[in-house]
Design a protein around this motif. Structure first.
Motif, short mmCIF file in Angstrom:
data_model
loop_
_atom_site.label_atom_id
_atom_site.label_comp_id
_atom_site.label_asym_id
_atom_site.label_seq_id
_atom_site.Cartn_x
_atom_site.Cartn_y
_atom_site.Cartn_z
N HIS A 56 0.79 -1.23 0.00
CA HIS A 56 0.00 0.00 0.00
C HIS A 56 0.83 1.28 0.00
CE1 HIS A 56 -3.41 -2.51 0.21
NE2 HIS A 56 -3.29 -2.84 1.48
N LEU A 57 2.07 1.23 0.46
CA LEU A 57 2.88 2.44 0.47
C LEU A 57 4.36 2.08 0.38
CD1 LEU A 57 2.53 5.55 0.76
CD2 LEU A 57 3.08 5.26 3.18
N LEU A 58 5.04 2.61 -0.64
CA LEU A 58 6.47 2.40 -0.84
C LEU A 58 7.12 3.71 -1.25
CD1 LEU A 58 6.84 -0.93 -2.91
CD2 LEU A 58 7.50 -0.57 -0.53
N CYS A 59 8.44 3.77 -1.11
CA CYS A 59 9.17 4.88 -1.70
C CYS A 59 8.97 4.81 -3.22
CB CYS A 59 10.65 4.79 -1.36
SG CYS A 59 10.99 4.98 0.41
N ARG A 60 8.68 5.93 -3.82
CA ARG A 60 8.32 5.93 -5.24
C ARG A 60 9.39 5.26 -6.11
NH1 ARG A 60 4.36 8.73 -7.69
NH2 ARG A 60 4.03 10.01 -5.82
N GLU A 61 10.67 5.49 -5.76
CA GLU A 61 11.74 4.92 -6.59
C GLU A 61 11.85 3.41 -6.45
OE1 GLU A 61 13.85 6.54 -2.81
OE2 GLU A 61 12.18 7.12 -4.13
N ASP A 62 11.22 2.84 -5.44
CA ASP A 62 11.27 1.39 -5.24
C ASP A 62 10.19 0.63 -6.00
OD1 ASP A 62 13.47 1.44 -3.57
OD2 ASP A 62 12.27 1.70 -1.75
N ILE A 63 9.27 1.35 -6.61
CA ILE A 63 8.19 0.69 -7.36
C ILE A 63 8.64 0.51 -8.80
CG2 ILE A 63 5.78 0.80 -8.08
CD1 ILE A 63 5.21 2.52 -5.65
N LYS A 64 8.97 -0.72 -9.13
CA LYS A 64 9.43 -1.05 -10.48
C LYS A 64 8.67 -2.27 -10.98
CE LYS A 64 14.16 0.65 -9.65
NZ LYS A 64 14.02 1.00 -8.23
N PHE A 65 8.14 -2.20 -12.18
CA PHE A 65 7.37 -3.29 -12.75
C PHE A 65 8.18 -3.98 -13.85
CE2 PHE A 65 3.37 -0.73 -11.62
CZ PHE A 65 3.33 -1.30 -10.35
N SER A 66 8.27 -5.30 -13.76
CA SER A 66 9.04 -6.07 -14.74
C SER A 66 8.32 -6.11 -16.08
CB SER A 66 9.24 -7.50 -14.24
OG SER A 66 7.99 -8.20 -14.23
N THR A 67 9.08 -6.45 -17.11
CA THR A 67 8.51 -6.59 -18.45
C THR A 67 7.44 -7.67 -18.46
OG1 THR A 67 10.59 -5.89 -19.48
CG2 THR A 67 9.05 -7.12 -20.87
N GLN A 68 7.70 -8.76 -17.72
CA GLN A 68 6.73 -9.86 -17.72
C GLN A 68 5.44 -9.48 -16.99
OE1 GLN A 68 7.02 -14.28 -18.25
NE2 GLN A 68 7.67 -14.08 -16.13
N LEU A 69 5.56 -8.69 -15.92
CA LEU A 69 4.35 -8.23 -15.24
C LEU A 69 3.49 -7.39 -16.19
CD1 LEU A 69 3.77 -7.13 -11.67
CD2 LEU A 69 3.08 -5.56 -13.48
#
Length: 298
Positions: A56-69
């Motif tokens: 529900h809450l993360l540092c913005r720079e830590d949110i990374k989505f993989s190509t497969q996702l």
């Protein structure tokens, strides 16, 4: 004439083959169970569906989505979240259902000294006047402490970023439950107990920050087993209310998913804590007869 018939047969075969290939697209299976992204197949499904654990809450720079996702989202016919997050009425309803029932107020739940302590904390540390939240369920006020536990200035929710992708891919978001239902779950937890947890969190903020940091690290490393352990040992007495907060909701979601996945590919993005464990979505779907495998998500 024979050539024409052969040509029509060839076109028909090609279209059918391409459709089958699309319906049975192969996604890369992970080497181990450390993944937030899981594929659901078998048990009569014509196309795979997917589970993704959010935070529900993360540092913005830590949110990374993989190509497969991203590929699984594009492949899916429907995207489901805990709530229908692109419904404009959700925000208004959410503010309404955050309030306690029967006219209860925060001042009713604390001694004068305790209330003054909380009021001072909100003023000094959160720069928020406590009177704004006089009717708010204490459980929701605990969530306001999370930014104080984080080592960054810019925050976002994984759900928020999923919504941005869904909009980019022109995918409709639907909800597995309503805001009214979620509110009823939190109303089932005594307000005085919620109040105790809020003041305990304030008194032990540094200790809770360590636990929160452990959970965030586990999430970023996609270690669902540690996410589960952190929740059970977290800032709220989760174990006592697993039946309300997790188990019952998981069972209800599985019933819905069984029907939804029959005719379409579903991408279900829910809190990561709902995936692992004996009563988690992964295990419940396996018990129902589905093949549930972790996908590469780096």
């Amino acid at each position: 004439m024979k050539r024409r018939i052969f040509f029509l047969y060839f076109i028909s075969f090609t279209i059918t083959s391409c459709t089958a290939q699309q319906n049975n697209k192969v996604f890369k299976i992970a080497a181990d169970s450390n993944s937030l992204l899981w594929q659901v197949s078998g048990n009569g499904l014509s196309k795979p569906s997917f589970l993704f654990g959010t935070f529900h809450l993360l540092c913005r720079e830590d949110i990374k989505f993989s190509t497969q996702l991203k590929s699984t989202m594009q492949y899916s016919d429907e995207i489901y979240m805990e709530l229908d997050m692109d419904d404009p009425s959700i925000l208004v309803s959410g503010l309404l259902y955050m309030n306690m029932k029967n006219g209860k107020a925060l001042k009713d739940l604390y001694t004068h000294e305790e209330y003054k302590k909380i009021e001072q904390f909100f003023t000094d540390s959160l720069q928020m006047p406590l009177f704004m939240f006089q009717k708010t369920k204490p459980f929701f006020l605990i969530a306001l402490l999370y930014p104080k536990m984080m080592k960054c200035q810019s925050f976002s929710g994984v759900e928020e970023e999923i919504m941005k992708l869904a909009k980019e891919y022109k995918k409709e978001i639907r909800g597995l439950e309503t805001i009214e239902f979620q509110s009823s779950v939190f109303d089932s937890i005594p307000y005085d107990l919620q109040a105790r947890e809020l003041i305990k969190s304030i008194d032990s903020l540094s200790e809770y920050a360590k636990r929160f940091d452990t959970m965030m690290l586990a999430y970023k490393n996609q270690q669902l087993n540690i996410v589960e352990e952190s929740l059970n040992d977290g800032e709220f007495d989760m174990k006592k209310y697993d039946g309300l907060l997790i188990n019952r909701r998981n069972a209800n979601w599985v019933k819905q998913l069984k029907e939804l996945m029959k005719n379409e590919s579903v991408f279900a993005a829910v809190g990561a804590g709902h995936l692992p464990g004996e009563n988690g979505l992964i295990n419940l779907l396996k018990k129902t007869g589905y093949i549930v495998k972790p996908l590469q998500n780096w």
